[in-house]
Design a protein around this motif. Structure first.
Motif, short mmCIF file in Angstrom:
data_model
loop_
_atom_site.label_atom_id
_atom_site.label_comp_id
_atom_site.label_asym_id
_atom_site.label_seq_id
_atom_site.Cartn_x
_atom_site.Cartn_y
_atom_site.Cartn_z
N UNK A 13 0.82 -1.21 0.00
CA UNK A 13 0.00 0.00 0.00
C UNK A 13 0.85 1.25 0.00
N UNK A 14 0.42 2.23 0.77
CA UNK A 14 1.06 3.54 0.81
C UNK A 14 2.48 3.45 1.39
N UNK A 15 3.43 4.08 0.73
CA UNK A 15 4.82 4.09 1.20
C UNK A 15 5.02 5.27 2.14
N UNK A 16 4.73 5.04 3.41
CA UNK A 16 4.73 6.11 4.40
C UNK A 16 6.10 6.73 4.61
N UNK A 17 7.17 5.98 4.38
CA UNK A 17 8.51 6.48 4.66
C UNK A 17 9.34 6.68 3.40
N UNK A 18 8.71 6.89 2.28
CA UNK A 18 9.44 7.03 1.02
C UNK A 18 10.42 8.19 1.06
N UNK A 19 10.02 9.31 1.60
CA UNK A 19 10.92 10.47 1.65
C UNK A 19 12.15 10.18 2.50
N UNK A 20 11.94 9.49 3.63
CA UNK A 20 13.07 9.15 4.49
C UNK A 20 13.98 8.13 3.81
N UNK A 21 13.40 7.21 3.05
CA UNK A 21 14.21 6.21 2.34
C UNK A 21 15.07 6.89 1.27
N UNK A 22 14.53 7.88 0.59
CA UNK A 22 15.30 8.62 -0.41
C UNK A 22 16.43 9.38 0.27
N UNK A 23 16.16 9.98 1.42
CA UNK A 23 17.20 10.69 2.16
C UNK A 23 18.30 9.73 2.60
N UNK A 24 17.91 8.55 3.09
CA UNK A 24 18.90 7.55 3.49
C UNK A 24 19.74 7.12 2.30
N UNK A 25 19.10 6.91 1.16
CA UNK A 25 19.82 6.52 -0.05
C UNK A 25 20.80 7.61 -0.48
N UNK A 26 20.40 8.87 -0.34
CA UNK A 26 21.29 9.98 -0.71
C UNK A 26 22.52 10.02 0.21
#
Length: 110
Positions: A13-26
């Motif tokens: 369903x909804x990716x609640x932590x997508x923004x945090x995952x992108x920050x971690x990847x960066x």
């Protein structure tokens, strides 16, 4: 970091932590060859510790999950140009995070 990446990969369903995952990847990509430094006034004053190399594959997988989620962060972009830029950022991060291909230098015969 590991937690947010794994939760994003495993999310239904909804990716609640997508923004945090992108920050971690960066942050991970910044420590890789070809990665762009993360320089923000909101970041830590001391350098980040070296992250375990196995996080790179998790970050790449999380970014793939985010990029393929039609109902995720991409759905919030109204302007097509903004979505194109977001997609380019994800692609650039994935390129840096991807492990280099293994090339056999020579074959050893028994």
């Amino acid at each position: 970091m590991r937690g947010v990446l794994v939760r994003t990969i495993d999310a239904t369903g909804y990716l609640a932590e997508a923004d945090q995952a992108v920050a971690a990847a960066a942050l991970l990509a910044a420590q890789c060859s070809g990665g762009e430094p993360v320089d923000t006034p909101y970041g830590p004053e001391t350098p980040m510790p070296a992250f375990p190399s196995d996080l790179r594959a998790l970050a790449d997988e999380a970014l793939a999950r985010i990029a393929s989620d039609e109902a995720g962060p991409a759905s919030n972009w109204v302007d097509e140009e903004d979505w194109t830029q977001w997609r380019a950022i994800l692609t650039r991060l994935r390129t840096v995070l991807a492990p280099p291909p293994s090339i056999a230098l020579f074959e050893v015969q028994p």
